[in-house]
Design a protein around this motif. Sequence first.
Motif, PDB file in Angstrom:
ATOM      1  N   ASN A 552       0.815  -1.217   0.000  1.00 41.39           N
ATOM      2  CA  ASN A 552       0.000   0.000   0.000  1.00 41.39           C
ATOM      3  C   ASN A 552       0.850   1.271   0.000  1.00 41.39           C
ATOM      4  O   ASN A 552       0.438   2.299   0.529  1.00 41.39           O
ATOM      5  N   GLY A 553       2.035   1.206  -0.605  1.00 41.04           N
ATOM      6  CA  GLY A 553       2.929   2.360  -0.566  1.00 41.04           C
ATOM      7  C   GLY A 553       2.606   3.414  -1.599  1.00 41.04           C
ATOM      8  O   GLY A 553       3.038   4.565  -1.485  1.00 41.04           O
ATOM      9  N   GLY A 554       1.875   3.023  -2.647  1.00 41.61           N
ATOM     10  CA  GLY A 554       1.512   3.982  -3.683  1.00 41.61           C
ATOM     11  C   GLY A 554       2.665   4.377  -4.586  1.00 41.61           C
ATOM     12  O   GLY A 554       2.580   5.377  -5.310  1.00 41.61           O
ATOM     13  N   GLU A 555       3.772   3.597  -4.577  1.00 44.96           N
ATOM     14  CA  GLU A 555       4.943   3.946  -5.384  1.00 44.96           C
ATOM     15  C   GLU A 555       4.731   3.576  -6.857  1.00 44.96           C
ATOM     16  O   GLU A 555       3.945   2.696  -7.198  1.00 44.96           O
ATOM     17  N   VAL A 556       5.466   4.265  -7.702  1.00 45.31           N
ATOM     18  CA  VAL A 556       5.544   3.910  -9.117  1.00 45.31           C
ATOM     19  C   VAL A 556       6.842   3.145  -9.306  1.00 45.31           C
ATOM     20  O   VAL A 556       7.928   3.664  -9.021  1.00 45.31           O
ATOM     21  N   ILE A 557       6.743   1.908  -9.774  1.00 43.73           N
ATOM     22  CA  ILE A 557       7.935   1.063  -9.883  1.00 43.73           C
ATOM     23  C   ILE A 557       8.698   1.380 -11.163  1.00 43.73           C
ATOM     24  O   ILE A 557       8.145   1.342 -12.261  1.00 43.73           O
ATOM     25  N   ASP A 558       9.990   1.682 -10.992  1.00 39.90           N
ATOM     26  CA  ASP A 558      10.867   1.979 -12.122  1.00 39.90           C
ATOM     27  C   ASP A 558      12.131   1.152 -11.945  1.00 39.90           C
ATOM     28  O   ASP A 558      12.878   1.338 -10.992  1.00 39.90           O
ATOM     29  N   GLU A 559      12.369   0.205 -12.874  1.00 45.70           N
ATOM     30  CA  GLU A 559      13.523  -0.680 -12.750  1.00 45.70           C
ATOM     31  C   GLU A 559      14.749  -0.143 -13.465  1.00 45.70           C
ATOM     32  O   GLU A 559      15.768  -0.823 -13.571  1.00 45.70           O
TER      33      GLU A 559
END
Length: 560
Positions: A552-559
């Motif tokens: 539930n962190g609301g982060e946008v994942i960018d690898e």
Amino acid sequence: MRYLVLLSLALIGTSSGLKAADPPKLPKELAIVPNDALAAFSLDVATLGEHPAFRGMRESLAKSAVNSEMARVLGLKFEDVARFTTVLLSPNDPESKRFEPEVILLVTARKPLDKGRIVKSLRLYGSDEVKELEAKHKPGEKRPEPRGKADAPYYFGIGETVIAFADDRTVVFWKTEGRRQNFTSLPNPLTLLKSGAETGPLTEGIVLAATHPCAGAANMVAIKRARQNDPFPDDLLPLFRADKFFGHATLGKDAAEFTVQAEFAGKQWAAEGEEAAKKLRDLATLMMKEDVARSIKRSGPTTTEAQLQLFLLDVIEKVAIKPVDNSVVLTGRFDLGSKTQAMLTALPGATTESALQTKSMNNLKQLTLAYHNYSDATSFGVSNVVDKDGKSLLSWRVHLLPYLEQQQLYSQFKLDEPWDSENNKKLIEKMPAVYAMPGVKTKDAGMTFYQGFVGKKDQITRPLFLEGENRGIKFPVAITDGTVNTIFCVEAQNPVVWTKPEDLPFDPDGKLPKLGQHLKPDCFQAALLDGSVRSLSTKLPEATLKAYITINGGEVIDEN
């Protein structure tokens, strides 16, 4: 789509349009291959092993764990194997929307097989024995060990495999995926290999296999019929309008050559097939270039994976395509010099590594499926077993047992006692295979590397598990980050007792625990809550890994 294209090119890349004028007498393992099956491919391991270019590869195989395991189970080493033959038969479920043919593998030895040893080491039940057991067996009751008699017409093994002996040198394996409910009614696989026709679409390929190191054929009429619910891509369809593919590869001193012939009903269809074959070659080239770029970016250009991909790219790019009467003929050549030999020598180790990764991936998928089945039954995600004071007694791994076909083991636990109680600690050594990391030994029995992330009680930005939580989250509504972006469990670097309520501690503001790197340097595999398994780099930014861990962190994942 990617695998369809590469599989198609691999199939036609092992074939040849040269027909044998005087068919040789077929050895037994080829004579029983049905001429009207979907496809067949045969590899003359003995001939390949004697070629100088494969000497290093043969020596690497001799030292591999796979070779040791094969020797233990079959009493055979790779040097004792004469031929591998694979036969594809029509799918068992014609209504399926996916093309899933039956696969039969024939392993032929240079010397007579020790049938009794194979039956005993694989714990095979004779066909008559299985039917007798099924008539008496009660659900949930433990089956007795097989009698180990080597006189049955055919046998049933673990993993839904049916086994038969074609003669004293050839053993037949039939993997019967998803048909456990009808196990005792399954026929002898040798009956599936019988064909009433003396000749058929596979005849040329079978004949070529008798005199060449590798050869194969595909019955495209039957494949198209079996794939009616899973059609070929429109732009490649003209190529697959062929009635059949067949051919072989040959080995020279310094190079190998291959040819494939796709036969059509007329010249117009052959012309359209030629254009489709060129599109297939170009598409496969593009896809392989993308794979090469990814491999080099991830691990550099010198890894076996990258070298193999570069080798295949060179072969694919140089495939020549031309029409001949009602056929399309594809030819190619690849060098067997020192660079290729070095890559082949390293390949067994890389293949073993890949196989172990695949096995671990399958374990993680089974655990995720069990998590979903648990939540379907309870409306909540799984959690540790806790007492009335919120103290964790047993791991969530124990709670999943009934959903991993381990109800009998689950019933032996005392859920109101801790993992190391007198009763429960006796069950540690009974850890199911799905919790074992393949290829990695632990100091003590009952240790697992498959762990989730656990946060402190009342943690707001949280992982899937929290300390002392007596019931899991409401699944999937509580996963506000989305199941595709949320980790369920991973390959940890250090093992824990599988029944102990111990996992990887997670603090959103702290350092991450050490992960993976058992099967591949700087990598670990993670099971996501959408059911997929991803190989992730331990060198990813911590913010990215933490984004995967939280629900539930609301982060946008960018690898990147």
